[in-house]
Design a protein around this motif. Structure first.
Motif, PDB file in Angstrom:
ATOM      1  N   VAL A 108      42.344  49.522  38.763  1.00 57.10           N
ATOM      2  CA  VAL A 108      41.073  49.112  38.166  1.00 57.10           C
ATOM      3  C   VAL A 108      40.712  47.709  38.648  1.00 57.10           C
ATOM      4  CG1 VAL A 108      40.005  48.361  36.016  1.00 57.10           C
ATOM      5  CG2 VAL A 108      41.226  50.514  36.072  1.00 57.10           C
ATOM      6  N   SER A 109      39.473  47.556  39.041  1.00 52.16           N
ATOM      7  CA  SER A 109      38.895  46.232  39.277  1.00 52.16           C
ATOM      8  C   SER A 109      37.431  46.321  38.910  1.00 52.16           C
ATOM      9  CB  SER A 109      39.052  45.799  40.742  1.00 52.16           C
ATOM     10  OG  SER A 109      38.219  46.572  41.589  1.00 52.16           O
ATOM     11  N   THR A 110      36.805  45.181  38.665  1.00 56.58           N
ATOM     12  CA  THR A 110      35.384  45.226  38.330  1.00 56.58           C
ATOM     13  C   THR A 110      34.584  45.825  39.492  1.00 56.58           C
ATOM     14  OG1 THR A 110      35.210  42.914  39.067  1.00 56.58           O
ATOM     15  CG2 THR A 110      35.440  43.306  36.694  1.00 56.58           C
ATOM     16  N   ASP A 169      41.887  34.833  41.645  1.00 53.49           N
ATOM     17  CA  ASP A 169      40.507  35.105  41.234  1.00 53.49           C
ATOM     18  C   ASP A 169      40.250  36.601  41.136  1.00 53.49           C
ATOM     19  OD1 ASP A 169      39.979  32.400  41.145  1.00 53.49           O
ATOM     20  OD2 ASP A 169      38.966  32.333  43.085  1.00 53.49           O
ATOM     21  N   TRP A 170      40.823  37.366  42.068  1.00 54.74           N
ATOM     22  CA  TRP A 170      40.613  38.813  42.038  1.00 54.74           C
ATOM     23  C   TRP A 170      41.307  39.443  40.840  1.00 54.74           C
ATOM     24  CZ3 TRP A 170      43.478  43.261  42.036  1.00 54.74           C
ATOM     25  CH2 TRP A 170      42.767  44.454  42.258  1.00 54.74           C
ATOM     26  N   HIS A 171      42.502  39.004  40.516  1.00 52.77           N
ATOM     27  CA  HIS A 171      43.265  39.592  39.411  1.00 52.77           C
ATOM     28  C   HIS A 171      42.789  39.123  38.033  1.00 52.77           C
ATOM     29  CE1 HIS A 171      46.506  41.932  41.224  1.00 52.77           C
ATOM     30  NE2 HIS A 171      46.659  41.000  42.155  1.00 52.77           N
ATOM     31  N   ARG A 172      42.157  37.968  37.968  1.00 53.91           N
ATOM     32  CA  ARG A 172      41.869  37.341  36.673  1.00 53.91           C
ATOM     33  C   ARG A 172      41.059  38.213  35.707  1.00 53.91           C
ATOM     34  NH1 ARG A 172      40.400  33.006  38.498  1.00 53.91           N
ATOM     35  NH2 ARG A 172      42.280  31.723  38.176  1.00 53.91           N
ATOM     36  N   LEU A 222      42.788  42.606  29.532  1.00 53.71           N
ATOM     37  CA  LEU A 222      43.925  43.262  28.887  1.00 53.71           C
ATOM     38  C   LEU A 222      44.529  42.387  27.800  1.00 53.71           C
ATOM     39  CD1 LEU A 222      45.654  44.778  32.064  1.00 53.71           C
ATOM     40  CD2 LEU A 222      44.295  46.006  30.354  1.00 53.71           C
ATOM     41  N   ILE A 223      44.620  41.100  28.066  1.00 55.67           N
ATOM     42  CA  ILE A 223      45.183  40.175  27.076  1.00 55.67           C
ATOM     43  C   ILE A 223      44.249  40.061  25.870  1.00 55.67           C
ATOM     44  CG2 ILE A 223      45.795  37.765  26.641  1.00 55.67           C
ATOM     45  CD1 ILE A 223      46.767  37.649  29.568  1.00 55.67           C
ATOM     46  N   LYS A 224      42.963  39.884  26.123  1.00 52.51           N
ATOM     47  CA  LYS A 224      42.005  39.757  25.018  1.00 52.51           C
ATOM     48  C   LYS A 224      41.956  41.018  24.164  1.00 52.51           C
ATOM     49  CE  LYS A 224      38.821  36.241  26.771  1.00 52.51           C
ATOM     50  NZ  LYS A 224      37.413  35.934  27.154  1.00 52.51           N
ATOM     51  N   ALA A 225      42.213  42.172  24.779  1.00 52.43           N
ATOM     52  CA  ALA A 225      42.179  43.435  24.037  1.00 52.43           C
ATOM     53  C   ALA A 225      43.445  43.669  23.221  1.00 52.43           C
ATOM     54  CB  ALA A 225      41.959  44.596  24.995  1.00 52.43           C
ATOM     55  N   GLY A 226      44.456  42.828  23.415  1.00 54.41           N
ATOM     56  CA  GLY A 226      45.632  42.915  22.554  1.00 54.41           C
ATOM     57  C   GLY A 226      46.864  43.568  23.137  1.00 54.41           C
ATOM     58  N   ALA A 227      46.966  43.641  24.471  1.00 55.13           N
ATOM     59  CA  ALA A 227      48.190  44.182  25.072  1.00 55.13           C
ATOM     60  C   ALA A 227      49.384  43.323  24.635  1.00 55.13           C
ATOM     61  CB  ALA A 227      48.072  44.188  26.587  1.00 55.13           C
ATOM     62  N   ASP A 228      50.507  43.973  24.352  1.00 53.57           N
ATOM     63  CA  ASP A 228      51.688  43.249  23.894  1.00 53.57           C
ATOM     64  C   ASP A 228      52.335  42.440  25.013  1.00 53.57           C
ATOM     65  OD1 ASP A 228      51.745  44.247  21.157  1.00 53.57           O
ATOM     66  OD2 ASP A 228      52.211  46.191  22.064  1.00 53.57           O
ATOM     67  N   LEU A 278      50.222  36.069  40.785  1.00 57.91           N
ATOM     68  CA  LEU A 278      50.176  36.637  39.434  1.00 57.91           C
ATOM     69  C   LEU A 278      50.907  35.754  38.432  1.00 57.91           C
ATOM     70  CD1 LEU A 278      50.679  40.380  40.366  1.00 57.91           C
ATOM     71  CD2 LEU A 278      48.730  39.459  39.081  1.00 57.91           C
ATOM     72  N   ILE A 279      52.033  35.212  38.830  1.00 60.76           N
ATOM     73  CA  ILE A 279      52.779  34.340  37.919  1.00 60.76           C
ATOM     74  C   ILE A 279      51.999  33.061  37.649  1.00 60.76           C
ATOM     75  CG2 ILE A 279      54.882  32.956  37.659  1.00 60.76           C
ATOM     76  CD1 ILE A 279      56.342  35.149  39.249  1.00 60.76           C
ATOM     77  N   SER A 280      51.364  32.527  38.678  1.00 59.45           N
ATOM     78  CA  SER A 280      50.524  31.342  38.486  1.00 59.45           C
ATOM     79  C   SER A 280      49.358  31.650  37.557  1.00 59.45           C
ATOM     80  CB  SER A 280      50.008  30.860  39.841  1.00 59.45           C
ATOM     81  OG  SER A 280      49.165  29.729  39.700  1.00 59.45           O
ATOM     82  N   LEU A 281      48.738  32.807  37.748  1.00 59.46           N
ATOM     83  CA  LEU A 281      47.635  33.220  36.871  1.00 59.46           C
ATOM     84  C   LEU A 281      48.119  33.394  35.441  1.00 59.46           C
ATOM     85  CD1 LEU A 281      44.758  34.269  36.352  1.00 59.46           C
ATOM     86  CD2 LEU A 281      45.517  36.509  37.183  1.00 59.46           C
ATOM     87  N   LEU A 282      49.291  33.952  35.260  1.00 61.55           N
ATOM     88  CA  LEU A 282      49.825  34.183  33.918  1.00 61.55           C
ATOM     89  C   LEU A 282      49.965  32.878  33.145  1.00 61.55           C
ATOM     90  CD1 LEU A 282      50.967  36.411  32.031  1.00 61.55           C
ATOM     91  CD2 LEU A 282      53.226  35.893  32.981  1.00 61.55           C
ATOM     92  N   GLN A 283      50.202  31.791  33.844  1.00 60.53           N
ATOM     93  CA  GLN A 283      50.363  30.500  33.176  1.00 60.53           C
ATOM     94  C   GLN A 283      49.081  30.026  32.510  1.00 60.53           C
ATOM     95  OE1 GLN A 283      52.025  28.182  36.395  1.00 60.53           O
ATOM     96  NE2 GLN A 283      54.101  28.958  36.056  1.00 60.53           N
TER      97      GLN A 283
END
Length: 257
Positions: free
Chosen positions: A65-67, A139-142, A148-154, A170-175
């Motif tokens: 999935v991507s926009t 930027d592409w993954h954000r 997913l985070i805002k929707a409440g994924a654990d 991805l790890i940098s984005l996760l921060q």
């Protein structure tokens, strides 16, 4: 979770199951994610099947999935595309609520690689990282990660990652989301190397960059390579548990998945 042996049971492949049920075509560029809009109950029923079978963690139907991919193939706006990503979490959580009565079942937001949304097999080579910067990958993954985070994924599942560079992005984005945890899973081409060519034994060490990465391992890899790969990375087990997915060992082609 099995408390005595300390392991979690994952679910199966959403796309493969939906294809087997005749819900989607294997050549669809959206694969099973088209059903987030057209037939969401079919997605929820698969989630429920995995829970009833004993899964401790189920993944959202958001791997491919991507926009851009959603907007192009469903003729929808970016806002609706984001809402569909969030819907993938809601459907998984509804399945947990409707089935589970006596144990915890976690919902992991599935985050596949950039290549999976290009529909050109590039997730099995990772060659695109050679011409993309870390910031471009982030930027592409954000949008999906944030949705997913805002929707409440654990937690999140960074999976089928073919290259160390994309894992680092991805790890940098996760921060940017310090309260969120994730696991990191690579795709590998042989018994020693991930798909882009780096040694798996070195790739797993990327998981130590951040305490937000709670497990590291592999998926979408020929079964005959798995034992050798894991043995090559035993040094990491003192710091991170392994995550390993089943794989049928079948060949993937662009016209016949």
């Amino acid at each position: 979770m099995n408390a005595e042996l300390k392991y979690y049971v994952l679910d199966g492949g959403m796309g493969a199951e939906l294809i087997q049920r005749g819900e989607v075509e294997s050549t669809d560029p959206l694969w099973g994610t088209r059903l987030l809009m057209n037939k969401p109950d079919a997605v929820k029923q698969v989630h429920k099947m995995w829970i009833e079978a004993g899964s401790d963690i189920i993944e959202t139907n958001s791997y491919q999935v991507s926009t851009e991919l959603l907007c192009k193939n469903l003729s929808i706006s970016k806002d609706i595309a984001i809402s569909l990503m969030k819907c993938s979490v809601s459907l998984a959580k509804q399945a947990v609520e409707e089935v589970n009565r006596d144990r915890e079942v976690l919902v992991a937001g599935a985050v596949g690689p950039f290549g999976a949304c290009q529909c050109d097999l590039s997730e099995y080579s990772g060659y695109y990282v050679d011409t993309m910067t870390l910031e471009q990958l982030k930027d592409w993954h954000r949008p999906r990660v944030e949705a997913l985070i805002k929707a409440g994924a654990d937690l999140l599942a960074f999976e089928t990652i073919p290259a160390i560079k994309e894992a680092e992005a991805l790890i940098s984005l996760l921060q940017e989301f310090p309260d969120t945890k994730a696991w990191l899973s690579y795709s590998c081409k042989d018994g020693q190397h991930i798909c882009h060519g780096e040694r798996f034994s070195e790739a797993v060490e990327v998981s130590l960059i951040s305490d937000q990465i709670v497990a590291v391992g592999l998926n979408c890899t020929y079964p005959q390579h798995v034992e050798q790969l894991l043995l090559s990375a035993q040094h990491i087990r003192a710091h991170r548990p392994f995550v390993v997915y089943p794989n049928s060992g079948k060949e993937w082609t662009s016209d016949k998945r």
